[in-house]
Design an enzyme around this catalytic site. Sequence first.
Site: not given
Ligand code: HSE
Length: 441
Positions: A15, A46, A131, A136, A189, A192, A203, A207
């Site tokens: 991101v 890092r 946001e 996303g 990608g 998480e 997750d 949200k």
């Molecule tokens: N791992 C999350 C998903 C990414 O799959 O929606 C966005 O929060």
Amino acid sequence: MAEALKIGVAGLGTVGASVVQLLEKHKGQISRKSARAVAITAVSARNKSRDRGFDASGFDWFTDPVVMASEADIDIFVELIGGDNGAAEQSVRAALKRGIHVVTANKALLARHGVELARLAEENNACLNYEAAVAGGIPIVKTLRESMSGNEIGRIYGILNGTCNYILTRMEAEGISFDDCLADAQRLGYAEADPTFDIEGNDTAHKLAILSSLAFGTEISSDDIYLEGITSITTADIQAADELGYRIKLLGIALRTDTGIEQRVHPTMVPKASAIARIDGVLNAVAVDGDFVGEIVLVGPGAGGNATASSVVADIADIARGDETPALGMPAVDLKPYTRAGMRLHEGGYYIRLSVYDRPGAFAEIARCMGEAGISLESIVQKRHPGIEAPERYTGSERPQPVTLITYETTEVAIKEALETIMSKGVVSERPQMIRIEKLN
Ligand code: HSE
């Protein structure tokens, strides 16, 4: 035009790299629309030597994001580190205490400390924008904070995890195993750092907790969410759902009830004709029921570098424009305490899949248990689904057969009692599968 807003980006993963590239590509149009130039001046990660697809030599480099948040000459601190404590939390607090605006994509941090951080932001006249933390690229935070402010919201629900939706979609369309789908989601990608957060529903819960606060004006409560992930869903359930006119989605659902706010995350049977049933792959969707507007549904990419960067940069542009909307849509001190509506009181229809010994009276026993719990059945189907083989130890008429039931509306407590009674009667060979059906337009 006023002096350029100086931005520090902490975290240069997928991101972070997309944010740098997006700002580079569109800084002209963002500056024109906001009447203020924006420029990245500092970054923190890092490993300085890693190739990230852009030239970072012109930025002040910090290996420690807390030092960047505490000392760098910046106006906006963009937190893309992740995690609900450690460097992410310390750096956000350090920036807000200095009155530096914060833009973050960190749902775990907000779900756990959102109210406190919103207060800290307000005390220091700083903005806290996030946001990208929910769904996303979908502008749902702005929609709730601003566009829906004339409505009382009764329910908000959605597909909030791209990884789970990607897995369920491919299992259904291609019959691919759960593990292979998850590996692809990680490679692309979407997942998480710890993918159990995706597949176990955490997750989505993070949200949902944020959306629920924005929708109902209550304090964020992420510990009080009923949580079930998608690991128990089999291709047999997906096929049975299809035959019964449903699809299975991992939904996060929050609704206002007479006893409080009901927040739940679980695999859900949704009618095929509903808008949410048609959301496939990594797409997310959020539906909001407002008392004047009715239901609105927002659909878009819920994960991935570019989609998430789109929301991060929109938050930066809002700050450049001088927008000072409070983080949770109202001053944090005015949020109401959260009251949980217990899951026992949840009402709805249920899909049940049983593995029933094929012997006289088994069906009658199941129907009796349901009847005695006050549950009325809409359908009962016995049919061997491809892929389900009875265990070899059962032979002849005793072989367990898959039986699917759909109930009319009942309560969580009644269905759980009925299933315990069915198991105690010795008519099923394994624990029943139970999936809630959500009433949708
Ligand atoms: N791992 C999350 C998903 C990414 O799959 O929606 C966005 O929060």
